[in-house]
Structure formats: C-alpha cells, structure tokens
Design an enzyme around this catalytic site. Structure first.
Site, PDB file in Angstrom:
ATOM      1  N   SER A  75     -11.134   0.464   3.094  1.00  0.00           N
ATOM      2  CA  SER A  75     -10.423   0.151   4.347  1.00  0.00           C
ATOM      3  C   SER A  75      -9.911   1.447   4.951  1.00  0.00           C
ATOM      4  CB  SER A  75      -9.228  -0.754   4.079  1.00  0.00           C
ATOM      5  OG  SER A  75      -9.674  -1.957   3.518  1.00  0.00           O
ATOM      6  N   GLU A  80      -5.345   4.487   6.294  1.00  0.00           N
ATOM      7  CA  GLU A  80      -4.977   4.290   4.887  1.00  0.00           C
ATOM      8  C   GLU A  80      -5.285   5.513   4.000  1.00  0.00           C
ATOM      9  OE1 GLU A  80      -5.838   0.428   2.710  1.00  0.00           O
ATOM     10  OE2 GLU A  80      -6.856   1.851   1.413  1.00  0.00           O
ATOM     11  N   ARG A  88       0.828  -1.221   0.000  1.00  0.00           N
ATOM     12  CA  ARG A  88       0.000   0.000   0.000  1.00  0.00           C
ATOM     13  C   ARG A  88       0.856   1.263   0.000  1.00  0.00           C
ATOM     14  NH1 ARG A  88      -2.307  -3.442  -1.030  1.00  0.00           N
ATOM     15  NH2 ARG A  88      -4.208  -4.346  -0.253  1.00  0.00           N
TER      16      ARG A  88
HETATM   17  C1  LIG Z   1     -15.576   0.720  -1.152  1.00  0.00           C
HETATM   18  C2  LIG Z   1     -14.090   0.881  -1.374  1.00  0.00           C
HETATM   19  C3  LIG Z   1     -13.304  -0.237  -1.554  1.00  0.00           C
HETATM   20  C4  LIG Z   1     -11.918  -0.117  -1.746  1.00  0.00           C
HETATM   21  N1  LIG Z   1     -11.173  -1.244  -1.911  1.00  0.00           N
HETATM   22  C5  LIG Z   1      -9.836  -1.164  -2.077  1.00  0.00           C
HETATM   23  C6  LIG Z   1      -9.039  -2.342  -2.220  1.00  0.00           C
HETATM   24  O1  LIG Z   1      -9.544  -3.461  -2.235  1.00  0.00           O
HETATM   25  N2  LIG Z   1      -7.702  -2.191  -2.378  1.00  0.00           N
HETATM   26  C7  LIG Z   1      -7.102  -0.970  -2.386  1.00  0.00           C
HETATM   27  O2  LIG Z   1      -5.884  -0.912  -2.534  1.00  0.00           O
HETATM   28  N3  LIG Z   1      -7.827   0.170  -2.274  1.00  0.00           N
HETATM   29  C8  LIG Z   1      -9.173   0.097  -2.111  1.00  0.00           C
HETATM   30  N4  LIG Z   1      -9.918   1.238  -1.958  1.00  0.00           N
HETATM   31  C9  LIG Z   1      -9.252   2.546  -1.962  1.00  0.00           C
HETATM   32  C10 LIG Z   1      -9.305   3.293  -3.318  1.00  0.00           C
HETATM   33  O3  LIG Z   1     -10.347   2.826  -4.118  1.00  0.00           O
HETATM   34  C11 LIG Z   1      -8.005   3.180  -4.096  1.00  0.00           C
HETATM   35  O4  LIG Z   1      -6.925   3.672  -3.338  1.00  0.00           O
HETATM   36  C12 LIG Z   1      -8.061   3.939  -5.440  1.00  0.00           C
HETATM   37  O5  LIG Z   1      -6.896   3.684  -6.178  1.00  0.00           O
HETATM   38  C13 LIG Z   1      -8.235   5.431  -5.266  1.00  0.00           C
HETATM   39  O6  LIG Z   1      -8.534   5.980  -6.530  1.00  0.00           O
HETATM   40  P1  LIG Z   1      -9.146   7.425  -6.687  1.00  0.00           P
HETATM   41  O7  LIG Z   1      -9.132   7.760  -8.124  1.00  0.00           O
HETATM   42  O8  LIG Z   1     -10.460   7.496  -6.002  1.00  0.00           O
HETATM   43  O9  LIG Z   1      -8.052   8.296  -5.916  1.00  0.00           O
HETATM   44  P2  LIG Z   1      -8.287   9.549  -4.967  1.00  0.00           P
HETATM   45  O10 LIG Z   1      -8.956   9.087  -3.709  1.00  0.00           O
HETATM   46  O11 LIG Z   1      -8.932  10.640  -5.705  1.00  0.00           O
HETATM   47  O12 LIG Z   1      -6.779   9.945  -4.627  1.00  0.00           O
HETATM   48  C14 LIG Z   1      -6.005   9.134  -3.778  1.00  0.00           C
HETATM   49  C15 LIG Z   1      -4.554   9.663  -3.776  1.00  0.00           C
HETATM   50  O13 LIG Z   1      -4.008   9.488  -5.075  1.00  0.00           O
HETATM   51  C16 LIG Z   1      -3.560  10.727  -5.601  1.00  0.00           C
HETATM   52  N5  LIG Z   1      -3.851  10.716  -7.036  1.00  0.00           N
HETATM   53  C17 LIG Z   1      -5.054  10.501  -7.624  1.00  0.00           C
HETATM   54  N6  LIG Z   1      -4.914  10.563  -8.968  1.00  0.00           N
HETATM   55  C18 LIG Z   1      -3.608  10.817  -9.206  1.00  0.00           C
HETATM   56  C19 LIG Z   1      -2.826  11.002 -10.410  1.00  0.00           C
HETATM   57  N7  LIG Z   1      -3.377  10.928 -11.616  1.00  0.00           N
HETATM   58  N8  LIG Z   1      -1.511  11.281 -10.271  1.00  0.00           N
HETATM   59  C20 LIG Z   1      -0.926  11.348  -9.043  1.00  0.00           C
HETATM   60  N9  LIG Z   1      -1.596  11.192  -7.883  1.00  0.00           N
HETATM   61  C21 LIG Z   1      -2.926  10.918  -7.982  1.00  0.00           C
HETATM   62  C22 LIG Z   1      -4.350  11.801  -4.862  1.00  0.00           C
HETATM   63  O14 LIG Z   1      -3.641  13.025  -4.845  1.00  0.00           O
HETATM   64  C23 LIG Z   1      -4.462  11.171  -3.483  1.00  0.00           C
HETATM   65  O15 LIG Z   1      -3.275  11.411  -2.778  1.00  0.00           O
HETATM   66  C24 LIG Z   1     -11.315   1.157  -1.759  1.00  0.00           C
HETATM   67  C25 LIG Z   1     -12.115   2.300  -1.588  1.00  0.00           C
HETATM   68  C26 LIG Z   1     -13.498   2.160  -1.391  1.00  0.00           C
HETATM   69  C27 LIG Z   1     -14.342   3.389  -1.209  1.00  0.00           C
END
Ligand SMILES: Cc1cc2nc3c(=O)[nH]c(=O)nc-3n(C[C@H](O)[C@H](O)[C@H](O)COP(=O)(O)OP(=O)(O)OC[C@H]3O[C@@H](n4cnc5c(N)ncnc54)[C@H](O)[C@@H]3O)c2cc1C
Length: 342
Positions: free
Chosen positions: A239, A335, A165
């Site tokens: 999480s 996380e 992670r």
């Molecule tokens: C119901 C649920 C289930 C989930 N299950 C999992 C799981 O099984 N495994 C897991 O690992 N995660 C899980 N997650 C967490 C999440 O979905 C992931 O971390 C996902 O990759 C976040 O994507 P996002 O586009 O929403 O990022 P955001 O939440 O918008 O951003 C997260 C971080 O990434 C950075 N970021 C976003 N886009 C970019 C980019 N293009 N360039 C540089 N930095 C960037 C942001 O600045 C921020 O720091 C879950 C979340 C939810 C709500």
C-alpha cells in the site's frame, strides 16, 4: 559479517528505486550489529537499518553512510501454558515464515497477517496490520539496540505506543532503536467469526464454515495473491498510501456529496475511509503516470513500471495526492518511509 561498498538502494527496496549507499553491512548477530554501530560512530558514519526493504523508498542521492541489513535469526518458545504460548523471535526472521510456523503450531493471533513481506523486526515499526489483526494485538515487548546510549534495552508494549500503522519506531524515536527480537504471546484457541469483511466474504463464498488458523491463513493468502502484485515480478512497496482518517463532521459532509463513500468507525470521533476507493473515484486506477502505474486490481498500490528515478515516483505521487485533494479535500499520506541523508 559481509560488507559491500557503493551499492544501489534500488537493489534493497522492493519498489526498486534509490541511488547508491556508501556501505551495506549484513549483520547476523547482536554482536555484529553492535560492532557495526560502534565502528560507524567512531568513523563518523551514520547508519540506517533495513529488513526486506518492502516498506522503503530510496532517493536518487542514495545514502552516504552504512545501511545495516538485519538478518538476526531466532525462534524460541519462552513460556507455555494451557491457553497460550509466548515466542521470542529474532528480528531478521522472515515475517511470513514466522506466521507459517505459528500456524503449524496451531497458535492464533497473527494468522491474518500471512504473506506480508519483510522481517519480524520491522513488523512493530508500522504496527503491520491486515484483515482485522495488527501485530500490536499479540506483541508483548521488543529487545533493541539503543543507538543513543549504546546499550541493549527492552521496550514493553506500552513503550512502543502503537496506533494505526504507527509506533515510536517511525515516530518520536525514528532511527533510535534497532530491534533485535520481538516477543509475541499467541493463543491456543480457534479463530472465531465474524472475521474482517473481505475475509468473511471469501470464506462464505468458498463454503468454508469450519475455521482454524490454517484455513484463515490459506484464505488470506488466496485473497492477497488476487489483490497484491508480487514485488519480485512487479516492483512495489505494498500500500503506497495509508487509509484516510477523518473526523465525524468531515465524513458527514463528504457523505452528502458522495453517499456511496465507504467508511469505518475507529473511535467516537474518527472514521477510516479506504484510500483505494478515494483514488478509484479520481479515475486514476490502472493509469500509468510518470513510469509508475496505479495497480488495476488495487488502487492503493503503485507499481514501478520503468522508473529509474525518485523524481518519477514523486511526480506520480503528487498527481494522485492532488487528484484526491481536489475531489474530497482530503490529503492522503504516504505509507512507506524514505531513506534520507538528514
Ligand atoms: C506486496 C506488499 C504487501 C504488503 N502488505 C502489507 C500489509 O498487508 N500490511 C502492512 O502493514 N504492511 C504491508 N506491507 C508493507 C511491509 O511489508 C511491512 O511494513 C513490513 O513490516 C516491512 O518489513 P521490511 O523488513 O521489509 O522493512 P523495511 O522496508 O526494510 O523497513 C521499514 C522500516 O522499518 C525499519 N526497520 C526495519 N527493520 C528494523 C529493525 N530491526 N529495527 C528497527 N527498525 C527497523 C526501517 O528502518 C524502515 O524505517 C506490504 C508490502 C508489500 C511490498
């Protein structure tokens, strides 16, 4: 390009907490992204890039700069041979749509990462993982805009410094790079058992003994729907805590007091302990705390029941962290990242 002013971060985070951002800019191309970054720098405005906001928390003070909502598309085959296909994917693509398309192409490597919300560009940030796969297993490189130099750069797998992670994008280079595309190498082979324990149990219980990427994806989706609340109905950030990593001596001493404690070997010296299990032992599973709720099907997930303030979340978090520390002498870590003005 679409720019809005004074928008609450709660509208852009799946846990629906956070005060106003001065500006929110939707960017659909690398050129738009560079234009926003350059203009923000010229005007002395800071920027913060987001995807789906599914791993993010806003604070009550909001963000006094420009939130860049990345929506850069793209899905191209850039290499293909008898064993593998290499894809270059726009960072604004929805991650689960990418997984669905690769499964339709019978490609293996990210099928266990089905139904993870968010964008492809965020997947390397915390090295998303689930059911025995991590994006680092198949990622070759990323292209990114370097906000320090103002140039586009290519970062290799090694440059990303992936671990559990974690990567440079949420570590040593936090906030420096905006990922514009990711390159994944996926394989033309059928997935082979044994699978991750929870996945294998599901497949066995359902009498599924012939595996392909589609059966694995379907199984993962079914398991996740059972265990994880849909953020569009029950706001959450997945999480809320990382699993605990402890040294072998600490695990051994905990096992003396808690012989049924589950743990998984990570390397010669370290074990992973499921934080959901630790929270369950404190009796907080299913409890409502400060307008938040510890999910009754999965204690790792914190649901926003009626919180409108970051303080509610901080109070609930402190109560859970304190209870786990009192019982196990382990300090569990959050996380999701937080959008701050620093
Ligand atoms: C119901 C649920 C289930 C989930 N299950 C999992 C799981 O099984 N495994 C897991 O690992 N995660 C899980 N997650 C967490 C999440 O979905 C992931 O971390 C996902 O990759 C976040 O994507 P996002 O586009 O929403 O990022 P955001 O939440 O918008 O951003 C997260 C971080 O990434 C950075 N970021 C976003 N886009 C970019 C980019 N293009 N360039 C540089 N930095 C960037 C942001 O600045 C921020 O720091 C879950 C979340 C939810 C709500």
């Amino acid at each position: 390009m679409d720019i809005q002013i004074h928008q609450p971060l709660s509208n852009y985070t799946t846990i629906r907490i956070g005060g106003p951002a001065h500006f929110v800019a939707d960017t659909h191309t690398v050129e738009e992204l560079m234009a926003v970054e350059t203009n923000a720098k010229r005007l002395g405005q800071k920027t913060y890039v987001i995807g789906g906001g599914s791993n993010l928390i806003g604070r009550d003070e909001g963000f006094d700069g420009v939130i860049i909502r990345n929506q850069i598309p793209g899905f191209d085959v850039i290499a293909d041979d008898s064993e593998s296909t290499t894809l270059k994917i726009g960072s604004g693509e929805l991650w689960d749509s990418v997984v669905a398309r690769t499964v339709d192409m019978q490609l293996s490597g990210i099928e266990a990462l089905s139904l993870i919300p968010g964008t492809a560009g965020a997947a390397p940030v915390q090295n998303v993982g689930a059911y025995g796969q991590e994006v680092a297993d198949t990622l070759q490189s990323v292209e990114a805009y370097d906000t320090t130099s103002g140039n586009m750069v290519e970062l290799s797998w090694q440059d990303c410094e992936f671990s559990y992670r974690h990567s440079i994008f949420r570590g040593s280079s936090y906030g420096r790079y905006v990922i514009t595309s990711i390159t994944l190498k996926l394989y033309k082979k059928t997935p082979e058992p044994p699978f991750y324990a929870a996945l294998q149990s599901y497949l066995d219980e359902h009498g599924i003994h012939e595996y392909d990427v589609a059966t694995v994806r379907e199984a993962v989706i079914a398991i996740r729907k059972d265990k994880l609340p849909d953020p569009s109905i029950l706001p959450n950030a997945g999480s809320f805590f990382k699993n605990a990593i402890v040294e072998d001596w600490q695990r051994n001493s905990l096992l003396e007091q808690h012989p049924d404690m589950p743990s998984y070997k990570m390397d010669e010296k370290h074990y992973k302990i499921p934080t959901g299990w630790l929270i369950e032992q404190t009796g907080l599973k299913g409890e409502s705390l400060h307008n938040m709720k510890v999910h009754d099907a999965n204690a790792l997930v914190l649901i926003n029941q009626s919180a409108t303030s970051y303080q509610d979340l901080a109070n609930a978090r402190a109560q859970i962290v304190g209870a786990v520390r009192d019982l196990f002498q382990i300090t569990i870590e959050q996380e999701p990242l937080e959008i701050t003005n620093q």
